[in-house]
Motif scaffolding. Structure first.
Motif, PDB file in Angstrom:
ATOM      1  N   LYS A 191       0.841   5.540  -0.139  1.00 10.13           N
ATOM      2  CA  LYS A 191       0.080   6.778  -0.010  1.00 10.13           C
ATOM      3  C   LYS A 191       1.045   7.953  -0.095  1.00 10.13           C
ATOM      4  N   THR A 192       0.608   9.046  -0.727  1.00 14.61           N
ATOM      5  CA  THR A 192       1.465  10.214  -0.893  1.00 14.61           C
ATOM      6  C   THR A 192       0.680  11.492  -0.631  1.00 14.61           C
ATOM      7  N   PRO A 240      -1.738   6.987  -6.305  1.00 13.33           N
ATOM      8  CA  PRO A 240      -1.757   6.498  -4.927  1.00 13.33           C
ATOM      9  C   PRO A 240      -2.824   7.205  -4.083  1.00 13.33           C
ATOM     10  N   SER A 241      -3.215   6.549  -3.001  1.00 11.00           N
ATOM     11  CA  SER A 241      -4.188   7.139  -2.082  1.00 11.00           C
ATOM     12  C   SER A 241      -3.568   8.322  -1.362  1.00 11.00           C
ATOM     13  N   PRO A 242      -4.366   9.325  -0.974  1.00  9.31           N
ATOM     14  CA  PRO A 242      -3.805  10.479  -0.270  1.00  9.31           C
ATOM     15  C   PRO A 242      -3.335  10.109   1.130  1.00  9.31           C
ATOM     16  N   LEU A 243      -2.191  10.635   1.511  1.00  4.99           N
ATOM     17  CA  LEU A 243      -1.622  10.389   2.830  1.00  4.99           C
ATOM     18  C   LEU A 243      -2.202  11.397   3.816  1.00  4.99           C
ATOM     19  N   THR A 244      -2.681  10.931   4.961  1.00  6.46           N
ATOM     20  CA  THR A 244      -3.328  11.808   5.931  1.00  6.46           C
ATOM     21  C   THR A 244      -2.580  11.924   7.246  1.00  6.46           C
ATOM     22  N   LEU A 297       0.849  -1.189   0.000  1.00  5.70           N
ATOM     23  CA  LEU A 297       0.000   0.000   0.000  1.00  5.70           C
ATOM     24  C   LEU A 297       0.886   1.241   0.000  1.00  5.70           C
TER      25      LEU A 297
END
Length: 221
Positions: free
Chosen positions: A128-129, A165-169, A126
């Motif tokens: 995320k960025t 990629p999914s957003p990094l939170t 996985l």
């Protein structure tokens, strides 16, 4: 052979992307954060273990006419309730162990272009960025010992993009969180309203006497 955070990140870096910092969550810190959930799950498991299972079943007598109104699927549904509760409680009880395990498989990075997270899950990797120009000023939730969580919030003016990629939170449970926060803030773009120094406020009458303002300026405003 255990891979370092840098070894995990290098395949996911872009061309000429400089790695400024990398690290992993503190496993013990991540496990302790799930203790409350684990105790709740343990309570559910113990309750089901100590309670006679017959209390969860609807008494059905095969000699009564009411028993004929129940279908086989209804009976299986009622019988599945205690098993589902037991399984849910067991999963909650195991949360600290899962958090400890995944902490060792999660890598955070601060680069010259963006923030990055790479985690090896059971189903794959996985990623995320978060780009610096797409997030607000991060918020730090620091704990005793220097570990903390850094939260990132997307700017309202930046539309969400379903591709990539999914957003990094967040960076969760990292050591020296304050230093990492300052490093991230140093990469954020400076707002346009801060580029030009604001003109100091002066008395308007003094400006008139010095010839730097005219009475016509009042009407022009």
């Amino acid at each position: 052979m255990k891979h370092s955070p840098q070894d995990t990140l290098y395949p996911w870096l872009e061309s000429r992307e400089e790695l400024l910092w990398s690290g992993r969550p503190d496993p013990l810190r991540m496990a302790r954060a799930r203790i409350g959930i684990s105790l709740a799950g343990l309570a559910v498991v113990l309750l089901l273990s100590l309670t006679p299972l017959r209390q969860y079943f609807t008494p059905i007598s095969p000699t009564t006419s009411e028993a004929l109104s129940y279908s086989q699927s209804d009976i299986h549904f009622v019988e599945a309730i205690p098993f589902s509760l037991f399984l849910t409680g067991l999963l909650l009880f195991l949360q600290p162990f899962a958090a400890y395990y995944y902490a060792g498989r999660t890598t955070y990075a601060v680069t010259g272009k963006r923030l990055l997270m790479v985690r090896k899950d059971l189903l794959g990797i996985l990623v995320k960025t978060a780009r610096y120009d797409a997030i607000e000023d991060p918020i730090l939730n620091q704990r005793v010992g220097g570990t903390g969580d850094i939260f990132f919030f997307r700017k309202a003016s930046i539309p969400e993009n379903g591709r990539g990629p999914s957003p990094l939170t967040k960076f969760q449970g990292i050591r020296d969180a304050e230093q990492v926060l300052q490093l991230i803030r140093g990469r954020l773009p400076v707002p346009s309203d801060r580029l030009a120094p604001a003109e100091p406020v002066q008395d308007y009458l003094q400006l008139l006497v010095r010839g730097e303002r005219r009475l016509d300026d009042i009407h022009d405003r």
